[in-house]
Structures are given as C-alpha cells and as structure tokens.
Enzyme design. Structure first.
Site, PDB file in Angstrom:
ATOM      1  N   HIS A  43      35.773  37.790  45.677  1.00 56.11           N
ATOM      2  CA  HIS A  43      37.303  37.470  45.650  1.00 56.11           C
ATOM      3  C   HIS A  43      38.004  38.145  46.671  1.00 56.11           C
ATOM      4  O   HIS A  43      38.355  39.368  46.765  1.00 56.11           O
ATOM      5  CB  HIS A  43      37.770  38.241  44.339  1.00 56.11           C
ATOM      6  CG  HIS A  43      39.255  37.909  44.051  1.00 56.11           C
ATOM      7  ND1 HIS A  43      39.495  37.875  42.625  1.00 56.11           N
ATOM      8  CD2 HIS A  43      40.374  37.618  44.553  1.00 56.11           C
ATOM      9  CE1 HIS A  43      40.836  37.305  42.716  1.00 56.11           C
ATOM     10  NE2 HIS A  43      41.386  37.437  43.801  1.00 56.11           N
ATOM     11  N   GLU A  70      36.779  33.037  44.774  1.00 59.63           N
ATOM     12  CA  GLU A  70      37.953  33.210  43.757  1.00 59.63           C
ATOM     13  C   GLU A  70      39.209  33.733  44.706  1.00 59.63           C
ATOM     14  O   GLU A  70      38.879  34.537  45.593  1.00 59.63           O
ATOM     15  CB  GLU A  70      37.826  33.555  42.522  1.00 59.63           C
ATOM     16  CG  GLU A  70      37.371  35.238  42.746  1.00 59.63           C
ATOM     17  CD  GLU A  70      37.191  35.949  41.228  1.00 59.63           C
ATOM     18  OE1 GLU A  70      36.496  35.170  40.140  1.00 59.63           O
ATOM     19  OE2 GLU A  70      37.161  36.979  40.916  1.00 59.63           O
ATOM     20  N   HIS A 190      36.913  38.765  33.391  1.00 58.98           N
ATOM     21  CA  HIS A 190      37.659  39.878  33.706  1.00 58.98           C
ATOM     22  C   HIS A 190      37.564  40.727  32.517  1.00 58.98           C
ATOM     23  O   HIS A 190      37.687  40.610  31.171  1.00 58.98           O
ATOM     24  CB  HIS A 190      39.326  39.556  33.636  1.00 58.98           C
ATOM     25  CG  HIS A 190      39.798  40.097  34.612  1.00 58.98           C
ATOM     26  ND1 HIS A 190      40.117  41.460  34.388  1.00 58.98           N
ATOM     27  CD2 HIS A 190      40.357  39.988  36.017  1.00 58.98           C
ATOM     28  CE1 HIS A 190      40.710  42.077  35.707  1.00 58.98           C
ATOM     29  NE2 HIS A 190      40.789  41.114  36.429  1.00 58.98           N
TER      30      HIS A 190
HETATM   31  N1  PXP Z   1      37.674  36.553  37.409  1.00 64.79           N
HETATM   32  C1  PXP Z   1      38.593  36.654  38.172  1.00 64.79           C
HETATM   33  C2  PXP Z   1      39.405  35.468  38.366  1.00 64.79           C
HETATM   34  C3  PXP Z   1      39.037  37.902  38.907  1.00 64.79           C
HETATM   35  O1  PXP Z   1      39.891  37.901  39.643  1.00 64.79           O
HETATM   36  C4  PXP Z   1      37.990  38.774  38.537  1.00 64.79           C
HETATM   37  C5  PXP Z   1      38.165  40.250  38.991  1.00 64.79           C
HETATM   38  O2  PXP Z   1      38.088  40.110  40.518  1.00 64.79           O
HETATM   39  C6  PXP Z   1      37.015  38.732  37.747  1.00 64.79           C
HETATM   40  C7  PXP Z   1      36.703  37.530  36.979  1.00 64.79           C
HETATM   41  C8  PXP Z   1      36.107  39.789  37.377  1.00 64.79           C
HETATM   42  O3  PXP Z   1      36.654  40.773  36.470  1.00 64.79           O
HETATM   43  P1  PXP Z   1      35.901  42.293  36.271  1.00 64.79           P
HETATM   44  O4  PXP Z   1      35.548  42.945  37.744  1.00 64.79           O
HETATM   45  O5  PXP Z   1      36.813  42.815  35.582  1.00 64.79           O
HETATM   46  O6  PXP Z   1      34.642  41.978  35.692  1.00 64.79           O
END
Ligand code: PXP
Length: 240
Positions: A43, A70, A190
């Site tokens: 990301h 992402e 997330h």
């Molecule tokens: N999905 C998206 C769209 C995100 O922005 C993130 C965090 O970068 C995640 C998944 C992964 O979240 P986590 O780091 O809490 O596992």
C-alpha cells in the site's frame, strides 16, 4: 479456499527506520511465498513512509503468486499501476497523510471517476477491487460501477468481535451473499488477526482473499515469519 495475501508495508517501515536495506523487502516477499503466502500486498502512500514507489518494480519481478497494490488513486498511483501491471489493484479512498485506511468508498459521489478508472485498469489487464464498508447498498453500487471485486473493510468487525461476534459479522454475511448473487469477487481486510480470522472466513460466502499486515507482522516477532504464515493459513482452511 480463501487466499492469504501478506501485506508487507510494516516490513518496509522497519527498513526505512535506518535508511539501509535491512530487512530486505525483496527477500521477505520471496520468503513469504515460500512459507505459504498466496499473495503479496503493498500500500504505497504519497509520503513513502513504508513502501516506496521504487519498491514496486522490484517486487513485481519476484512475486509469483498474486501481486496486489492498494492505495488512493492519485496520478502517481495510477501511473504506477499502468506501468507495473500488478495482478490486482485495490482502490482505497484514504486521503494523503492518514495513519491507515478506515473506511470504504462513497461510490455514488465518486461514480464517474471510479467508472472511468476501473475501465482503464481493466483495459490494461489489471483486475480491480474496491475497498467498501459492509453495506449492501454499496455492493449494488459496486456492481454498477464495474469493479471485478470488492474488498470489505473489516475494521469494524474486528473491533466488535470480542463483544458480539455474531452481530459484528451480520452485515458482512449479507454482503457476501449479495456479491455472490451479483457475480462480484470478494476480498476482505483490515485488523484481521489470529483471534478473529477463522470465524470471519468460515461465515462468509466465497471469500476469495484476505490481506493481512499489521497483526501478522507483529505476530511474526514472537512466532517467526514462517510459523506465523502457517498459523494464518491454517485458520483459512474451512471447517464444517
Ligand atoms: N486492506 C486495505 C485496503 C488496507 O488499507 C490495509 C492496511 O494497509 C489492509 C487491508 C491490511 O490491514 P491490516 O494491516 O490491519 O492487516
């Protein structure tokens, strides 16, 4: 089976802390796959505090499973996707400078922008996914705007899991059924972790992929990366 895509942002964050190349992100991506990850997610953010734009071609070259990028679609991000053509792009509506993404798209208010962009990425052969709150109306909008998949934001689920997991997952189950009916692929992510992942993956219909970063990399400090990826992967195996 739900695929585990490991988000390696936090590995890049540690690397950047000292300005050198330790840990080596390229090697970590190779090893994650070797240890059972079925995807690598990054990301990039405008301040490049973890993933740098220059990391992308390096990772693209080594990721053999599925490379998912992402982020917020500013011009730089769009160019990055067009140039590097990952397997999947996940569009996230997070403004520059935020700590982390904490909500999905307001599709009705961004409809034309998203529609054109999704079309452009698809023409480049990149599968598209839209980050969404678990709201059935938004799933219908997602179908109309032309995305291949949706990624349900699981932050709310994760925060309410301890107090009432059945209630926390209710809207996600409804959205998963609707996505299946509409022919939309389904991802989620997330705040998923070793406690809340199995229940989530078991309850949803046709969950194709979860991307997990923060908790997984934190767990790896205690259990090691190989063990940790194995632990998360086992939680994704269906038990009836
Ligand atoms: N999905 C998206 C769209 C995100 O922005 C993130 C965090 O970068 C995640 C998944 C992964 O979240 P986590 O780091 O809490 O596992």
């Amino acid at each position: 089976m739900t695929r585990l895509s490991v988000n390696i942002n936090k590995v890049a964050l540690i690397r950047n802390a000292r300005g050198g190349n330790l840990p080596n992100l390229r090697q970590v991506a190779i090893d994650c796959e070797e240890f059972g990850a079925e995807g690598i997610t990054v990301h990039p953010r405008p301040d490049e505090r973890h993933i740098r734009y220059s990391d992308i071609p390096v990772l693209k070259e080594v990721v053999k499973t599925e490379f998912n990028i992402e982020g917020y679609p500013n011009e730089k991000f769009i160019d990055l996707i067009i140039k590097n053509k990952p397997h999947q792009v996940t569009l996230v509506p997070d403004p520059p400078g935020v700590l982390t993404s904490s909500e999905g798209w307001d599709i009705p208010n961004n409809f034309e922008f998203l529609k054109e962009l999704l079309k452009r990425f698809k023409n480049e052969g990149v599968r598209t996914s839209l980050f969404l709150d678990a709201n059935p109306d938004l799933v219908k909008w997602a179908k109309d705007v032309g995305t291949d998949r949706i990624e349900l934001y699981t932050g709310d689920y994760a925060h309410s899991y301890e107090s009432d997991k059945e209630k926390a997952i209710e809207s996600h189950i409804i959205c998963s059924k609707l996505a299946q009916k509409l022919g939309l692929g389904l991802n989620a992510g997330h705040d998923l972790n070793l406690d809340n992942l199995r229940f989530y993956a078991n309850q949803l219909i046709d969950l194709q992929e979860v991307s997990i970063g923060h908790a997984l990399i934190s767990d790896a400090l205690y259990y090691g990366l190989q063990n940790t990826i194995g632990m998360y992967s086992r939680l994704l195996k269906k038990i009836n």
